[in-house]
Design a protein around this motif. Structure first.
Motif, PDB file in Angstrom:
ATOM      1  N   SER A  71       0.809  -1.214   0.000  1.00  0.00           N
ATOM      2  CA  SER A  71       0.000   0.000   0.000  1.00  0.00           C
ATOM      3  C   SER A  71       0.842   1.265   0.000  1.00  0.00           C
ATOM      4  N   ASP A  72       2.153   1.128  -0.071  1.00  0.00           N
ATOM      5  CA  ASP A  72       3.040   2.281  -0.033  1.00  0.00           C
ATOM      6  C   ASP A  72       3.045   2.977  -1.396  1.00  0.00           C
ATOM      7  N   PRO A  73       2.604   4.258  -1.462  1.00  0.00           N
ATOM      8  CA  PRO A  73       2.587   4.943  -2.753  1.00  0.00           C
ATOM      9  C   PRO A  73       3.976   5.146  -3.340  1.00  0.00           C
ATOM     10  N   ALA A  74       5.001   5.139  -2.518  1.00  0.00           N
ATOM     11  CA  ALA A  74       6.354   5.359  -3.009  1.00  0.00           C
ATOM     12  C   ALA A  74       6.857   4.198  -3.859  1.00  0.00           C
ATOM     13  N   ARG A  75       6.212   3.044  -3.781  1.00  0.00           N
ATOM     14  CA  ARG A  75       6.680   1.896  -4.566  1.00  0.00           C
ATOM     15  C   ARG A  75       6.517   2.140  -6.052  1.00  0.00           C
ATOM     16  N   ILE A  76       5.594   3.003  -6.435  1.00  0.00           N
ATOM     17  CA  ILE A  76       5.392   3.314  -7.849  1.00  0.00           C
ATOM     18  C   ILE A  76       6.577   4.098  -8.393  1.00  0.00           C
ATOM     19  N   ALA A  77       7.144   4.956  -7.560  1.00  0.00           N
ATOM     20  CA  ALA A  77       8.215   5.843  -8.006  1.00  0.00           C
ATOM     21  C   ALA A  77       9.601   5.215  -7.883  1.00  0.00           C
ATOM     22  N   ARG A  78       9.698   3.969  -7.492  1.00  0.00           N
ATOM     23  CA  ARG A  78      11.011   3.338  -7.320  1.00  0.00           C
ATOM     24  C   ARG A  78      11.726   3.123  -8.652  1.00  0.00           C
ATOM     25  N   ALA A  79      10.969   2.866  -9.690  1.00  0.00           N
ATOM     26  CA  ALA A  79      11.571   2.657 -11.003  1.00  0.00           C
ATOM     27  C   ALA A  79      11.961   4.012 -11.591  1.00  0.00           C
ATOM     28  N   ARG A  80      13.052   4.011 -12.305  1.00  0.00           N
ATOM     29  CA  ARG A  80      13.513   5.254 -12.923  1.00  0.00           C
ATOM     30  C   ARG A  80      12.591   5.633 -14.074  1.00  0.00           C
TER      31      ARG A  80
END
Length: 68
Positions: free
Chosen positions: A43-52
């Protein structure tokens, strides 16, 4: 109190279910009441932004919403 509503569990099945409930209750009780909870990974929204992100290009507008 736990009540069996449907079925006829064996004593082993009932003991296994109660062990799970007790373990979950003990884990919840052992957490400090004032400590902040760590968000679950899924549920962490930051997981979407992990990829470059891709570099902008001629069709960059097609990738504005969905991560690659």
């Amino acid at each position: 109190m736990i009540k069996v509503v449907r079925g006829n569990p064996t004593p082993e099945e009932l003991a296994a279910a109660l062990a799970v409930v007790q373990a979950r209750a003990a884990a919840t009780a052992s957490a400090a009441p004032g400590a902040p909870r760590v968000p679950e990974e899924w549920s962490d929204p930051a997981r979407i932004a992990r990829a470059r992100s891709r570099q902008p290009g001629p069709r960059a507008w097609t990738r504005t919403f969905w991560p690659a």
